[in-house]
Write a protein that holds these residues in place. Sequence first.
Motif, short mmCIF file in Angstrom:
data_model
loop_
_atom_site.label_atom_id
_atom_site.label_comp_id
_atom_site.label_asym_id
_atom_site.label_seq_id
_atom_site.Cartn_x
_atom_site.Cartn_y
_atom_site.Cartn_z
N UNK A 141 0.87 -1.18 0.00
CA UNK A 141 0.00 0.00 0.00
C UNK A 141 0.90 1.22 0.00
N UNK A 142 0.55 2.20 -0.81
CA UNK A 142 1.31 3.44 -0.87
C UNK A 142 0.34 4.60 -0.71
N UNK A 143 0.58 5.46 0.28
CA UNK A 143 -0.23 6.65 0.51
C UNK A 143 0.50 7.87 -0.02
N UNK A 144 -0.21 8.68 -0.79
CA UNK A 144 0.37 9.93 -1.29
C UNK A 144 -0.05 11.05 -0.36
N UNK A 145 0.92 11.58 0.37
CA UNK A 145 0.64 12.62 1.36
C UNK A 145 1.05 13.98 0.79
N UNK A 146 1.82 14.74 1.52
CA UNK A 146 2.24 16.06 1.05
C UNK A 146 3.26 16.62 2.02
N UNK A 147 4.14 17.48 1.53
CA UNK A 147 5.05 18.18 2.45
C UNK A 147 4.28 19.12 3.36
N UNK A 148 3.03 19.41 3.02
CA UNK A 148 2.19 20.23 3.90
C UNK A 148 1.80 19.47 5.17
N UNK A 149 2.12 18.21 5.24
CA UNK A 149 1.94 17.47 6.49
C UNK A 149 2.97 17.91 7.53
N UNK A 150 4.06 18.52 7.06
CA UNK A 150 5.17 18.87 7.95
C UNK A 150 5.38 20.38 8.09
N UNK A 151 4.82 21.17 7.19
CA UNK A 151 4.98 22.61 7.22
C UNK A 151 3.75 23.24 6.59
N UNK A 152 3.53 24.53 6.89
CA UNK A 152 2.27 25.14 6.45
C UNK A 152 2.44 26.56 5.94
N UNK A 153 1.54 26.94 5.07
CA UNK A 153 1.23 28.32 4.77
C UNK A 153 -0.02 28.66 5.58
N UNK A 154 -0.33 29.94 5.75
CA UNK A 154 -1.52 30.30 6.53
C UNK A 154 -2.81 29.74 5.92
N UNK A 155 -3.73 29.39 6.81
CA UNK A 155 -5.10 29.03 6.42
C UNK A 155 -5.20 27.79 5.53
N UNK A 156 -4.43 26.78 5.89
CA UNK A 156 -4.50 25.50 5.15
C UNK A 156 -4.86 24.37 6.12
#
Length: 260
Positions: A141-156
């Motif tokens: 199984x492979x899940x496609x996540x995002x670097x936004x799991x570790x860092x953010x811009x405002x209002x995400x």
Amino acid sequence: MENTYYKNKAVLITGGAQGIGLGIAQAFAREGAKVVITDADEEAGKEAVDRLQQQKLNIEFIKCDVSAEHEVATLMESVGEKYKMLHVLINNAGIADPFMGDLEQMLLSEFDKILGVNLRGPVLCTRYALPLLRKADQAAILNITSTRAFMSEPNTFAYSASKGGLEALTHSLAVSLAEDKIRVNAIAPGWIETGDWQKSSQRYQPQHSKEDKEQHPAGRVGTPEDIAEAALFLCSDKAGFITGQSITIDGGMTVKMIYV
């Protein structure tokens, strides 16, 4: 020597009609896999099948909203009837627009919708795919996540929360499914340009400035092929000792120190 690892193996990719999902679907099909893509966008799904079948690739499309349990159950029944087992499940489907506006003005219905697709969807797909995955040797199984799991811009809020949850789900599933000999890993993409990988009504010619490219240590923006090549490796026997891990593919962006 021809790589035959994926030849005739059944691979299911959610959100496979456009963008990263379509790039992954093409890569697996080129390796000889029997690829099923699912997507809530029927127009995009039909176009994707036409696009890849013109390349004489083995691919089919099944419409499905991965946040709806009954649709996921029906999807897996269809896959089981045709292929009897599933060798690879790639949880890629997601609502990609991360910006929601001010927290006080945010609609909870929109928050729930994003988590429904981005996090509930992988849970449902994994749950209903398990009987098929258990029948395969060395399932992955492979899940496609995002670097936004570790860092953010405002209002995400919703997008970041959903991808962070999917990261945690990855290592939880890896431990939980170890006895079934099912490996579970994740890829966290950064900026991946998907303009050429959209349905025709939304396709566009990517335009990247010098600054866009040079802010990446790798010197360019990513492509769906970058993610697809890693997916091929992580789901193969070559990665047989890798499970519960997340690989960031972002051209080096998240390792940069930035001072204002």
